[in-house]
Design a protein around this motif. Sequence first.
Motif, PDB file in Angstrom:
ATOM      1  N   ASP A  29     -13.260  -8.453  -0.769  1.00 19.08           N
ATOM      2  CA  ASP A  29     -13.836  -7.337  -0.026  1.00 19.08           C
ATOM      3  C   ASP A  29     -13.219  -7.243   1.375  1.00 19.08           C
ATOM      4  OD1 ASP A  29     -15.832  -5.185   0.179  1.00 19.08           O
ATOM      5  OD2 ASP A  29     -16.810  -6.506   1.639  1.00 19.08           O
ATOM      6  N   ILE A  30     -13.047  -8.384   2.025  1.00 16.96           N
ATOM      7  CA  ILE A  30     -12.408  -8.398   3.348  1.00 16.96           C
ATOM      8  C   ILE A  30     -10.963  -7.927   3.230  1.00 16.96           C
ATOM      9  CG2 ILE A  30     -11.612  -9.901   5.237  1.00 16.96           C
ATOM     10  CD1 ILE A  30     -14.129 -11.666   4.612  1.00 16.96           C
ATOM     11  N   TRP A  31     -10.249  -8.437   2.213  1.00 17.83           N
ATOM     12  CA  TRP A  31      -8.844  -8.053   2.003  1.00 17.83           C
ATOM     13  C   TRP A  31      -8.737  -6.545   1.807  1.00 17.83           C
ATOM     14  CZ3 TRP A  31      -5.844  -5.625  -1.588  1.00 17.83           C
ATOM     15  CH2 TRP A  31      -4.468  -5.826  -1.496  1.00 17.83           C
ATOM     16  N   ALA A  32      -9.627  -5.977   0.992  1.00 19.58           N
ATOM     17  CA  ALA A  32      -9.592  -4.525   0.737  1.00 19.58           C
ATOM     18  C   ALA A  32      -9.827  -3.741   2.027  1.00 19.58           C
ATOM     19  CB  ALA A  32     -10.625  -4.158  -0.321  1.00 19.58           C
ATOM     20  N   ALA A  34      -9.138  -4.768   5.031  1.00 17.00           N
ATOM     21  CA  ALA A  34      -7.995  -4.989   5.922  1.00 17.00           C
ATOM     22  C   ALA A  34      -6.733  -4.277   5.451  1.00 17.00           C
ATOM     23  CB  ALA A  34      -7.725  -6.487   6.050  1.00 17.00           C
ATOM     24  N   HIS A  35      -6.681  -3.926   4.161  1.00 20.18           N
ATOM     25  CA  HIS A  35      -5.482  -3.290   3.584  1.00 20.18           C
ATOM     26  C   HIS A  35      -5.838  -1.995   2.846  1.00 20.18           C
ATOM     27  CE1 HIS A  35      -3.160  -6.867   4.511  1.00 20.18           C
ATOM     28  NE2 HIS A  35      -4.103  -7.598   3.963  1.00 20.18           N
ATOM     29  N   PRO A  36      -6.436  -1.024   3.526  1.00 20.05           N
ATOM     30  CA  PRO A  36      -6.861   0.195   2.821  1.00 20.05           C
ATOM     31  C   PRO A  36      -5.696   0.949   2.176  1.00 20.05           C
ATOM     32  CG  PRO A  36      -6.972   0.520   5.195  1.00 20.05           C
ATOM     33  CD  PRO A  36      -6.684  -0.946   4.951  1.00 20.05           C
ATOM     34  N   GLU A  37      -4.498   0.799   2.741  1.00 18.71           N
ATOM     35  CA  GLU A  37      -3.333   1.494   2.197  1.00 18.71           C
ATOM     36  C   GLU A  37      -2.910   0.939   0.837  1.00 18.71           C
ATOM     37  OE1 GLU A  37      -1.689  -2.102   4.242  1.00 18.71           O
ATOM     38  OE2 GLU A  37      -3.350  -0.738   4.605  1.00 18.71           O
ATOM     39  N   LEU A  38      -3.381  -0.257   0.487  1.00 17.95           N
ATOM     40  CA  LEU A  38      -3.014  -0.869  -0.787  1.00 17.95           C
ATOM     41  C   LEU A  38      -4.078  -0.670  -1.870  1.00 17.95           C
ATOM     42  CD1 LEU A  38      -1.544  -4.245   0.539  1.00 17.95           C
ATOM     43  CD2 LEU A  38      -0.313  -2.144  -0.025  1.00 17.95           C
ATOM     44  N   VAL A  39      -5.299  -0.397  -1.453  1.00 20.04           N
ATOM     45  CA  VAL A  39      -6.396  -0.221  -2.403  1.00 20.04           C
ATOM     46  C   VAL A  39      -6.202   1.089  -3.162  1.00 20.04           C
ATOM     47  CG1 VAL A  39      -8.902   0.029  -2.631  1.00 20.04           C
ATOM     48  CG2 VAL A  39      -7.946  -1.572  -0.961  1.00 20.04           C
ATOM     49  N   ASP A  40      -6.353   1.038  -4.460  1.00 18.11           N
ATOM     50  CA  ASP A  40      -6.185   2.211  -5.339  1.00 18.11           C
ATOM     51  C   ASP A  40      -4.793   2.829  -5.233  1.00 18.11           C
ATOM     52  OD1 ASP A  40      -8.822   1.968  -6.261  1.00 18.11           O
ATOM     53  OD2 ASP A  40      -9.573   3.161  -4.577  1.00 18.11           O
ATOM     54  N   ASN A  41      -3.811   2.030  -4.874  1.00 15.54           N
ATOM     55  CA  ASN A  41      -2.425   2.483  -4.781  1.00 15.54           C
ATOM     56  C   ASN A  41      -1.680   1.926  -5.998  1.00 15.54           C
ATOM     57  OD1 ASN A  41       0.376   2.551  -4.263  1.00 15.54           O
ATOM     58  ND2 ASN A  41       0.069   2.434  -2.054  1.00 15.54           N
ATOM     59  N   GLN A  43       1.372   2.024  -6.975  1.00 19.14           N
ATOM     60  CA  GLN A  43       2.649   1.376  -6.666  1.00 19.14           C
ATOM     61  C   GLN A  43       2.409  -0.024  -6.104  1.00 19.14           C
ATOM     62  OE1 GLN A  43       5.129   3.395  -3.838  1.00 19.14           O
ATOM     63  NE2 GLN A  43       6.829   1.980  -4.123  1.00 19.14           N
ATOM     64  N   ALA A  44       1.461  -0.162  -5.194  1.00  9.63           N
ATOM     65  CA  ALA A  44       1.139  -1.474  -4.638  1.00  9.63           C
ATOM     66  C   ALA A  44       0.624  -2.398  -5.738  1.00  9.63           C
ATOM     67  CB  ALA A  44       0.107  -1.346  -3.519  1.00  9.63           C
ATOM     68  N   ALA A  45      -0.234  -1.874  -6.600  1.00 13.08           N
ATOM     69  CA  ALA A  45      -0.779  -2.689  -7.690  1.00 13.08           C
ATOM     70  C   ALA A  45       0.333  -3.171  -8.613  1.00 13.08           C
ATOM     71  CB  ALA A  45      -1.822  -1.896  -8.472  1.00 13.08           C
ATOM     72  N   SER A  46       1.318  -2.313  -8.866  1.00 14.80           N
ATOM     73  CA  SER A  46       2.428  -2.717  -9.747  1.00 14.80           C
ATOM     74  C   SER A  46       3.269  -3.820  -9.108  1.00 14.80           C
ATOM     75  CB  SER A  46       3.305  -1.514 -10.104  1.00 14.80           C
ATOM     76  OG  SER A  46       4.062  -1.097  -8.979  1.00 14.80           O
ATOM     77  N   LEU A  47       3.179  -3.959  -7.788  1.00 18.07           N
ATOM     78  CA  LEU A  47       3.906  -5.008  -7.077  1.00 18.07           C
ATOM     79  C   LEU A  47       3.046  -6.257  -6.854  1.00 18.07           C
ATOM     80  CD1 LEU A  47       5.662  -2.767  -4.398  1.00 18.07           C
ATOM     81  CD2 LEU A  47       6.663  -3.731  -6.476  1.00 18.07           C
ATOM     82  N   GLY A  48       1.839  -6.252  -7.405  1.00 19.43           N
ATOM     83  CA  GLY A  48       0.965  -7.414  -7.263  1.00 19.43           C
ATOM     84  C   GLY A  48       0.168  -7.428  -5.982  1.00 19.43           C
ATOM     85  N   LEU A  49       0.010  -6.277  -5.352  1.00 19.56           N
ATOM     86  CA  LEU A  49      -0.742  -6.172  -4.099  1.00 19.56           C
ATOM     87  C   LEU A  49      -2.011  -5.373  -4.360  1.00 19.56           C
ATOM     88  CD1 LEU A  49       2.307  -5.343  -1.800  1.00 19.56           C
ATOM     89  CD2 LEU A  49       1.186  -7.562  -2.094  1.00 19.56           C
ATOM     90  N   SER A  50      -3.021  -6.059  -4.902  1.00 19.06           N
ATOM     91  CA  SER A  50      -4.274  -5.402  -5.252  1.00 19.06           C
ATOM     92  C   SER A  50      -5.402  -6.418  -5.184  1.00 19.06           C
ATOM     93  CB  SER A  50      -4.195  -4.821  -6.665  1.00 19.06           C
ATOM     94  OG  SER A  50      -4.114  -5.872  -7.613  1.00 19.06           O
ATOM     95  N   VAL A  51      -6.624  -5.915  -5.227  1.00 17.83           N
ATOM     96  CA  VAL A  51      -7.790  -6.788  -5.229  1.00 17.83           C
ATOM     97  C   VAL A  51      -7.765  -7.681  -6.470  1.00 17.83           C
ATOM     98  CG1 VAL A  51     -10.319  -6.810  -5.435  1.00 17.83           C
ATOM     99  CG2 VAL A  51      -9.204  -5.265  -3.799  1.00 17.83           C
ATOM    100  N   GLN A  52      -7.409  -7.095  -7.624  1.00 23.36           N
ATOM    101  CA  GLN A  52      -7.346  -7.879  -8.861  1.00 23.36           C
ATOM    102  C   GLN A  52      -6.285  -8.972  -8.762  1.00 23.36           C
ATOM    103  OE1 GLN A  52      -7.159  -4.491  -8.698  1.00 23.36           O
ATOM    104  NE2 GLN A  52      -9.192  -3.969  -9.447  1.00 23.36           N
ATOM    105  N   ALA A  53      -5.145  -8.644  -8.165  1.00 23.33           N
ATOM    106  CA  ALA A  53      -4.084  -9.644  -7.997  1.00 23.33           C
ATOM    107  C   ALA A  53      -4.544 -10.760  -7.059  1.00 23.33           C
ATOM    108  CB  ALA A  53      -2.810  -8.992  -7.474  1.00 23.33           C
ATOM    109  N   LEU A  54      -5.293 -10.413  -6.015  1.00 25.80           N
ATOM    110  CA  LEU A  54      -5.817 -11.434  -5.105  1.00 25.80           C
ATOM    111  C   LEU A  54      -6.762 -12.375  -5.856  1.00 25.80           C
ATOM    112  CD1 LEU A  54      -6.094 -12.588  -2.201  1.00 25.80           C
ATOM    113  CD2 LEU A  54      -8.061 -11.059  -1.945  1.00 25.80           C
ATOM    114  N   HIS A  55      -7.634 -11.814  -6.680  1.00 26.62           N
ATOM    115  CA  HIS A  55      -8.529 -12.649  -7.505  1.00 26.62           C
ATOM    116  C   HIS A  55      -7.714 -13.639  -8.331  1.00 26.62           C
ATOM    117  CE1 HIS A  55     -12.785 -11.260  -7.449  1.00 26.62           C
ATOM    118  NE2 HIS A  55     -12.259 -10.189  -6.891  1.00 26.62           N
TER     119      HIS A  55
END
Length: 192
Positions: A29-32, A34-41, A43-55
């Motif tokens: 939740d803190i990560w999300a 701090a990184h609003p530009e990566l949430v629901d993105n 392209q970012a998710a495909s690069l491993g930059l997502s809440v699920q990837a952090l988990h």
Amino acid sequence: MTTPSTRTDVVVRTYGPGQVPPLIDVAADIWADAHPELVDNPQAASLGLSVQALHRQIIGHLKHQGLTMAVAYADGTPVGFGYAFPCTPQYWFGVDLVDKVPEGARKERLMGLCELAVRPPWQGRGIGAWLHAALIKAINPQWSSLLALPDNKRGQDLYARLGYRYAGPYRNTPDGPEFDLLLLDVRPESAE
């Protein structure tokens, strides 16, 4: 999200690997925030930059002995976190970079700093530095290293203030994003 008040007490607590699993959702939740530009993105998710990837990342790192998570609380509400663990240079730098980092970083106790995030209303108040200091104290490394996205100006500025220096480009996977590999010589004699 908590907004800062005029009078707030911030406390940083550290947790060992057995205490981390219940904190993963808090960290995410803190990560999300701090990184609003990566949430629901996508392209970012495909690069491993997502809440699920952090988990997945945190769960995968729980196997590392000495893993420590630091959480900053403002009036009891989590506003920042970081986590790190002692690791081998071969694990952290990989075969392409291990011979290119300073000898001390290859031979002395190394801390891999995996994440450091502070909710936006709390940024610029020293909380990132406090979290970093708590991890350094708990793990007691001679060297610390982290990966930072080159365009993460706020993070890059913090890491420079903490004394980290650029050590080279790094990719987790051949098609993954390019990170800046940063190194900090923590040894007391290096500050002189």
